[in-house]
Design an enzyme around this catalytic site. Structure first.
Site, short mmCIF file in Angstrom:
data_model
loop_
_atom_site.label_atom_id
_atom_site.label_comp_id
_atom_site.label_asym_id
_atom_site.label_seq_id
_atom_site.Cartn_x
_atom_site.Cartn_y
_atom_site.Cartn_z
N GLY A 57 0.82 -1.21 0.00
CA GLY A 57 0.00 0.00 0.00
C GLY A 57 0.85 1.26 0.00
CG ASP A 110 -7.02 -13.22 4.95
OD1 ASP A 110 -7.31 -12.05 5.29
OD2 ASP A 110 -7.89 -14.10 4.75
CB ILE A 111 -4.60 -8.97 8.66
CG1 ILE A 111 -5.59 -8.03 7.97
CG2 ILE A 111 -3.16 -8.69 8.25
CD1 ILE A 111 -5.44 -6.58 8.38
CB THR A 154 -8.94 7.32 9.08
OG1 THR A 154 -9.53 8.29 8.22
CG2 THR A 154 -10.08 6.55 9.73
CG ASP A 155 -9.63 12.26 8.10
OD1 ASP A 155 -8.90 11.38 7.59
OD2 ASP A 155 -10.49 12.88 7.44
CE1 TYR A 209 -10.99 3.60 5.80
CE2 TYR A 209 -11.47 5.93 6.11
CZ TYR A 209 -10.56 4.90 6.03
OH TYR A 209 -9.22 5.15 6.20
CE LYS A 268 -8.37 2.70 9.64
NZ LYS A 268 -7.20 1.78 9.46
CD1 TRP A 292 -8.09 14.51 3.92
CD2 TRP A 292 -7.43 16.37 2.86
NE1 TRP A 292 -9.14 15.39 3.94
CE2 TRP A 292 -8.77 16.55 3.29
CE3 TRP A 292 -6.81 17.42 2.18
CZ2 TRP A 292 -9.48 17.71 3.06
CZ3 TRP A 292 -7.53 18.58 1.95
CH2 TRP A 292 -8.85 18.72 2.37
#
Length: 297
Positions: free
Chosen positions: A11, A38-39, A103-104, A127, A131, A152
């Site tokens: 990634g 594969d987590i 993440t935000d 999402y 998270k 971002w």
């Protein structure tokens, strides 16, 4: 010997981690992508962690397709909640620390001003919800955790806003870019560097790392801008560097003029003072990360 297990190695952040860790000679690292681990399989995670016995696990794997997540609910939770939980549980069993990227999107985006680590959370879509569930799973499973919230993200690898803007500039003469959502663009290489510095601090035998310094940290870029402002800087630099012959005509539009399946936070501005104070890590310098745009084409 410090041993680092990296998940999500193909990634945006994971690929930067692999490149940068090669210049840290004191460590041995194992980098795995979804094809190697594969987590979402607890047994596979346990086997990989028990075989490698890492000192640090850096989880850079995530389901980040924000709009697809609205339909791919089970997959989102499997990758963003269950995977981190299995990694954190395995870390705890072998005495490792886990560094996990968040993440935000765990915030509503309605606040006036910067979001700090202690602000209340209220994700607005699958999402963000998945998270946040991943954050909670990591915190509950392993006391030796660092949750790194960012926003971002862009880089030379993978899909991101910078690459999209450069591609669209070659296809269109004019673009409407959202001008009422604000955040801090964050270079993937800077996220990787921050994670490595944290890992070094935690494992440095000469450094007295305080157990109380584990927890949640915000890391993103400065200055804060809108997507419209971000696009303007990208195009200005692209023309200056000769990556584009000319910039498209860019017009600022409102969020409602660009409807998406998932709601985006209007305010994604993160307060990064804590990570600077504890780890001496400055905010991401996203503008300098755009100085070699040929690498993004």
């Amino acid at each position: 010997m410090v041993k680092v297990l990296i998940t999500g190695s193909s990634g945006q952040v994971g690929s930067c981690l692999v490149k940068q860790l090669q210049s840290w000679p004191e460590i041995e690292f194992l980098a795995v992508d979804r094809n190697k681990l594969d987590i979402t399989s607890e047994q596979d995670v346990i086997k990989t962690v028990n075989d490698f016995l890492p000192t640090i696990i850096i989880n850079a794997a995530a389901h980040t397709a924000v709009d697809k997540a609205e339909d791919e609910v089970e997959l989102s939770y499997a990758i963003n909640r269950d995977g981190p939980k299995y990694l954190a549980q395995a870390a705890e069993k072998v005495g490792a620390a886990i560094l996990h990227i968040s993440t935000d999107y765990i915030f509503s985006g309605d606040k006036q001003g910067l979001y700090s680590e202690s602000d209340s959370v209220s994700p607005q879509g699958v999402y963000g919800e998945s998270k946040l569930a991943g954050e909670e799973a990591v915190i509950n499973a392993c006391p030796r955790h660092i949750i790194l919230r960012t926003a971002w993200v862009f880089g030379e690898d993978g899909n991101n806003f910078v690459k999209t803007m450069l591609r669209l500039a070659k296809q269109r003469d004019s673009l409407g870019i959202v001008a009422d959502q604000f955040g801090g663009p964050t270079y993937a290489g800077d996220i990787a560097a921050a994670l490595i510095k944290i890992a070094k601090t935690i494992t440095d035998s000469k450094n007295t790392f305080n157990i109380g310094d584990y927890g949640i940290y915000h890391f993103s870029g400065l200055p804060h801008v809108s997507w419209f402002n971000f696009a303007q800087v990208i195009y200005d630099k692209a023309v200056t560097q000769g990556v584009l012959i000319k910039s498209p005509d860019v017009k600022g539009i409102k969020t409602e003029e660009y409807p998406t399946p998932a709601k985006r936070p209007a305010n994604s501005t993160l307060n990064t003072n804590k990570i600077t104070t504890v780890f001496n890590i400055p905010a991401s310098n996203w503008q300098s990360a755009l100085d070699h745009l040929v690498d993004y084409v």
